[in-house]
Design a protein around this motif. Structure first.
Motif, PDB file in Angstrom:
ATOM      1  N   ARG A  54       0.782  -1.241   0.000  1.00  0.00           N
ATOM      2  CA  ARG A  54       0.000   0.000   0.000  1.00  0.00           C
ATOM      3  C   ARG A  54       0.811   1.287   0.000  1.00  0.00           C
ATOM      4  O   ARG A  54       0.356   2.313  -0.501  1.00  0.00           O
ATOM      5  CB  ARG A  54      -0.917   0.020   1.236  1.00  0.00           C
ATOM      6  CG  ARG A  54      -1.774  -1.216   1.422  1.00  0.00           C
ATOM      7  CD  ARG A  54      -2.865  -1.338   0.393  1.00  0.00           C
ATOM      8  NE  ARG A  54      -3.662  -2.546   0.628  1.00  0.00           N
ATOM      9  CZ  ARG A  54      -4.700  -2.895  -0.109  1.00  0.00           C
ATOM     10  NH1 ARG A  54      -5.073  -2.132  -1.127  1.00  0.00           N
ATOM     11  NH2 ARG A  54      -5.368  -4.004   0.156  1.00  0.00           N
ATOM     12  N   VAL A  55       2.001   1.276   0.628  1.00  0.00           N
ATOM     13  CA  VAL A  55       2.648   2.546   0.947  1.00  0.00           C
ATOM     14  C   VAL A  55       3.024   3.375  -0.278  1.00  0.00           C
ATOM     15  O   VAL A  55       2.778   4.591  -0.312  1.00  0.00           O
ATOM     16  CB  VAL A  55       3.873   2.311   1.876  1.00  0.00           C
ATOM     17  CG1 VAL A  55       4.958   1.489   1.192  1.00  0.00           C
ATOM     18  CG2 VAL A  55       4.424   3.637   2.370  1.00  0.00           C
ATOM     19  N   ILE A  56       3.602   2.775  -1.319  1.00  0.00           N
ATOM     20  CA  ILE A  56       4.009   3.550  -2.497  1.00  0.00           C
ATOM     21  C   ILE A  56       2.795   4.127  -3.235  1.00  0.00           C
ATOM     22  O   ILE A  56       2.777   5.332  -3.558  1.00  0.00           O
ATOM     23  CB  ILE A  56       4.879   2.705  -3.446  1.00  0.00           C
ATOM     24  CG1 ILE A  56       6.167   2.268  -2.738  1.00  0.00           C
ATOM     25  CG2 ILE A  56       5.206   3.496  -4.715  1.00  0.00           C
ATOM     26  CD1 ILE A  56       7.042   3.406  -2.259  1.00  0.00           C
ATOM     27  N   PRO A  57       1.749   3.317  -3.514  1.00  0.00           N
ATOM     28  CA  PRO A  57       0.558   3.905  -4.150  1.00  0.00           C
ATOM     29  C   PRO A  57      -0.070   5.030  -3.329  1.00  0.00           C
ATOM     30  O   PRO A  57      -0.552   6.021  -3.899  1.00  0.00           O
ATOM     31  CB  PRO A  57      -0.394   2.714  -4.281  1.00  0.00           C
ATOM     32  CG  PRO A  57       0.496   1.528  -4.353  1.00  0.00           C
ATOM     33  CD  PRO A  57       1.633   1.848  -3.431  1.00  0.00           C
ATOM     34  N   LEU A  58      -0.049   4.917  -2.000  1.00  0.00           N
ATOM     35  CA  LEU A  58      -0.619   5.972  -1.170  1.00  0.00           C
ATOM     36  C   LEU A  58       0.218   7.246  -1.238  1.00  0.00           C
ATOM     37  O   LEU A  58      -0.324   8.362  -1.238  1.00  0.00           O
ATOM     38  CB  LEU A  58      -0.746   5.501   0.283  1.00  0.00           C
ATOM     39  CG  LEU A  58      -1.896   4.546   0.587  1.00  0.00           C
ATOM     40  CD1 LEU A  58      -1.835   4.084   2.043  1.00  0.00           C
ATOM     41  CD2 LEU A  58      -3.238   5.191   0.307  1.00  0.00           C
ATOM     42  N   ILE A  59       1.546   7.105  -1.279  1.00  0.00           N
ATOM     43  CA  ILE A  59       2.417   8.282  -1.434  1.00  0.00           C
ATOM     44  C   ILE A  59       2.093   8.996  -2.739  1.00  0.00           C
ATOM     45  O   ILE A  59       1.943  10.230  -2.781  1.00  0.00           O
ATOM     46  CB  ILE A  59       3.901   7.874  -1.392  1.00  0.00           C
ATOM     47  CG1 ILE A  59       4.282   7.405   0.016  1.00  0.00           C
ATOM     48  CG2 ILE A  59       4.801   9.037  -1.822  1.00  0.00           C
ATOM     49  CD1 ILE A  59       5.691   6.830   0.112  1.00  0.00           C
ATOM     50  N   GLU A  60       1.972   8.235  -3.805  1.00  0.00           N
ATOM     51  CA  GLU A  60       1.662   8.826  -5.106  1.00  0.00           C
ATOM     52  C   GLU A  60       0.287   9.485  -5.106  1.00  0.00           C
ATOM     53  O   GLU A  60       0.099  10.561  -5.685  1.00  0.00           O
ATOM     54  CB  GLU A  60       1.753   7.752  -6.190  1.00  0.00           C
ATOM     55  CG  GLU A  60       3.179   7.224  -6.385  1.00  0.00           C
ATOM     56  CD  GLU A  60       3.244   6.032  -7.329  1.00  0.00           C
ATOM     57  OE1 GLU A  60       2.171   5.454  -7.638  1.00  0.00           O
ATOM     58  OE2 GLU A  60       4.364   5.667  -7.752  1.00  0.00           O
ATOM     59  N   GLN A  61      -0.670   8.851  -4.443  1.00  0.00           N
ATOM     60  CA  GLN A  61      -2.023   9.408  -4.364  1.00  0.00           C
ATOM     61  C   GLN A  61      -2.031  10.749  -3.630  1.00  0.00           C
ATOM     62  O   GLN A  61      -2.654  11.719  -4.085  1.00  0.00           O
ATOM     63  CB  GLN A  61      -2.941   8.420  -3.632  1.00  0.00           C
ATOM     64  CG  GLN A  61      -4.350   8.950  -3.384  1.00  0.00           C
ATOM     65  CD  GLN A  61      -5.169   7.992  -2.537  1.00  0.00           C
ATOM     66  OE1 GLN A  61      -4.981   6.771  -2.593  1.00  0.00           O
ATOM     67  NE2 GLN A  61      -6.090   8.526  -1.740  1.00  0.00           N
ATOM     68  N   VAL A  62      -1.339  10.810  -2.498  1.00  0.00           N
ATOM     69  CA  VAL A  62      -1.321  12.035  -1.688  1.00  0.00           C
ATOM     70  C   VAL A  62      -0.597  13.167  -2.423  1.00  0.00           C
ATOM     71  O   VAL A  62      -1.053  14.318  -2.413  1.00  0.00           O
ATOM     72  CB  VAL A  62      -0.679  11.750  -0.318  1.00  0.00           C
ATOM     73  CG1 VAL A  62      -0.334  13.044   0.408  1.00  0.00           C
ATOM     74  CG2 VAL A  62      -1.614  10.899   0.533  1.00  0.00           C
ATOM     75  N   LEU A  63       0.509  12.856  -3.061  1.00  0.00           N
ATOM     76  CA  LEU A  63       1.226  13.874  -3.823  1.00  0.00           C
ATOM     77  C   LEU A  63       0.345  14.433  -4.940  1.00  0.00           C
ATOM     78  O   LEU A  63       0.307  15.648  -5.177  1.00  0.00           O
ATOM     79  CB  LEU A  63       2.509  13.287  -4.412  1.00  0.00           C
ATOM     80  CG  LEU A  63       3.657  13.039  -3.426  1.00  0.00           C
ATOM     81  CD1 LEU A  63       4.759  12.212  -4.086  1.00  0.00           C
ATOM     82  CD2 LEU A  63       4.229  14.357  -2.917  1.00  0.00           C
ATOM     83  N   GLU A  64      -0.369  13.548  -5.627  1.00  0.00           N
ATOM     84  CA  GLU A  64      -1.238  13.994  -6.717  1.00  0.00           C
ATOM     85  C   GLU A  64      -2.372  14.873  -6.197  1.00  0.00           C
ATOM     86  O   GLU A  64      -2.689  15.910  -6.793  1.00  0.00           O
ATOM     87  CB  GLU A  64      -1.815  12.779  -7.449  1.00  0.00           C
ATOM     88  CG  GLU A  64      -2.683  13.147  -8.643  1.00  0.00           C
ATOM     89  CD  GLU A  64      -3.198  11.940  -9.398  1.00  0.00           C
ATOM     90  OE1 GLU A  64      -4.017  12.126 -10.319  1.00  0.00           O
ATOM     91  OE2 GLU A  64      -2.796  10.800  -9.063  1.00  0.00           O
ATOM     92  N   GLU A  65      -2.984  14.474  -5.075  1.00  0.00           N
ATOM     93  CA  GLU A  65      -4.068  15.273  -4.499  1.00  0.00           C
ATOM     94  C   GLU A  65      -3.597  16.663  -4.103  1.00  0.00           C
ATOM     95  O   GLU A  65      -4.341  17.647  -4.228  1.00  0.00           O
ATOM     96  CB  GLU A  65      -4.643  14.562  -3.274  1.00  0.00           C
ATOM     97  CG  GLU A  65      -5.521  13.370  -3.590  1.00  0.00           C
ATOM     98  CD  GLU A  65      -6.105  12.753  -2.334  1.00  0.00           C
ATOM     99  OE1 GLU A  65      -6.091  13.430  -1.284  1.00  0.00           O
ATOM    100  OE2 GLU A  65      -6.574  11.607  -2.404  1.00  0.00           O
ATOM    101  N   ALA A  66      -2.370  16.758  -3.615  1.00  0.00           N
ATOM    102  CA  ALA A  66      -1.830  18.044  -3.168  1.00  0.00           C
ATOM    103  C   ALA A  66      -1.240  18.854  -4.307  1.00  0.00           C
ATOM    104  O   ALA A  66      -0.876  20.021  -4.116  1.00  0.00           O
ATOM    105  CB  ALA A  66      -0.765  17.811  -2.101  1.00  0.00           C
TER     106      ALA A  66
END
Length: 348
Positions: A54-66
């Motif tokens: 989960r951790v890498i996809p979540l990092i990418e998701q949060v960066l994209e949202e911000a």
């Protein structure tokens, strides 16, 4: 300053971005509850493997949202302990690998310090000094917080933490893991006083607590019940259990405020989301001209935002020489049994 926060100490993978000027920009949490409830509790090996996924996809998701990229990051804050060793290693290793590639510092954060400072994301936020009631699956503590990094333990549980008592009570009532939300919801249907359960150490001269005897009293009530599966009995027993827990926590918290001559109470940890506890503490503090603060509901459980907040606070209290020690440091470790006072000592 833009800080990425990573949390992987147990059964939630949390990622968040905090800007020291704009606050929380984005955060995401993946919970493993559906996976672990099949086993009645957290399975460490499964938890670690799921964090890896989960951790890498979540990092990418949060960066994209911000609307940010990895190149925009100034630092990474990661839970270094306490927690499950394998789960902690996932977050810490990812944090150090990413930081090494970006040439930015990694700040190790104590999990409970993260919970403690999650309230700084509330609006309004509490001001130092205050009394903190930390209530979670693994911790039940009362602390005096004079300033960031200065924490004095005033009271602790001598056995089960509140979250553990909720989980064990849920099992006795035939409910799934985790127990807190289910027991709290069932208690709403019950009547206070029908089943009277003990309040361990309620009148003890100190601020310590105990919840194993309460769990045993629930077991005894179930064993003696003519029909332990009757909806009315289950609801009344849940109500009796929740009332006992809330009585102890509220009494001890108010006693700590009076003892230390403070007017501000901060509640943190997963159990801080409990409806009955919130209602009781609001009532008790209001009667005495005191204030109580709770983290936003979405930040009560483990999350990256609280870790990023604590990491940012640590950076602000470091000299440049101290910060430099956190660059490209590949000799990282995790601290599964880390005491908060040891983390506080790092600040001085």
């Amino acid at each position: 300053m833009l800080v990425l926060g990573l949390e992987s100490s147990c059964d939630e993978t949390g990622v968040a971005l905090i800007d020291d000027q704009k606050g929380l920009l984005a955060h995401a949490v993946h919970t493993q509850i559906d996976m672990h409830k099949l086993y009645g509790g957290v399975v460490p090996e499964l938890a670690s493997r799921d964090h890896i996924r989960r951790v890498i996809p979540l990092i990418e998701q949060v960066l994209e949202e911000a609307g940010k990229t990895k190149a925009d990051l100034d630092a990474i804050a990661v839970t270094q302990g306490p927690g499950l060793a394998g789960a902690l290693l996932v977050g810490v290793s990812v944090a150090h690998a990413l930081a090494f590639a970006l040439d930015i510092p990694v700040i190790g954060v104590h999990h409970m310090e993260g919970h403690l400072l999650a309230n700084l994301l509330a609006d309004p936020a509490p001001q130092f000094p205050f009394i903190a009631l930390l209530v979670s699956g693994g911790h039940t503590q009362i602390m005096k917080v004079t300033r960031f990094g200065q924490y004095e333990l005033l009271g602790d549980t001598l056995d089960d933490a509140v979250g553990e008592a909720f989980d064990k009570t849920a099992q006795l009532l035939g409910m799934c893991y985790p127990g807190g939300p289910g027991v709290s919801a069932l208690a709403e249907k019950g009547l206070s006083g029908v089943i009277d359960l003990p309040r361990p150490m309620l009148h003890a001269p100190n601020l310590d607590m105990s919840f194993s005897g309460l769990k045993t009293a629930v077991l005894t009530a179930v064993q003696k019940a003519p029909d332990a599966n009757a909806p009315e009995f289950r609801a009344n027993l849940a109500r009796g259990f929740v009332d006992a827990v809330v009585d102890v926590l509220a009494t001890k918290a108010i006693k700590a405020l009076k003892q230390e001559k403070l007017k501000t109470l901060v509640v943190a940890g997963g159990v801080s989301a409990n409806k009955q506890l919130r209602e009781r503490l609001r009532l008790e503090t209001a009667k005495r001209g005191m204030k109580v603060f709770f983290p936003p509901i979405k930040l009560c459980t483990d999350n990256g935002a609280m870790i990023a907040t604590a990491g940012l606070a640590r950076i602000k209290h470091m000299s440049q020489d101290e910060i430099n020690l956190h660059f490209k440091n590949l000799r990282f470790n995790v601290k599964p049994r880390w005491q908060l006072k040891e983390a506080a000592a790092d600040i001085g």
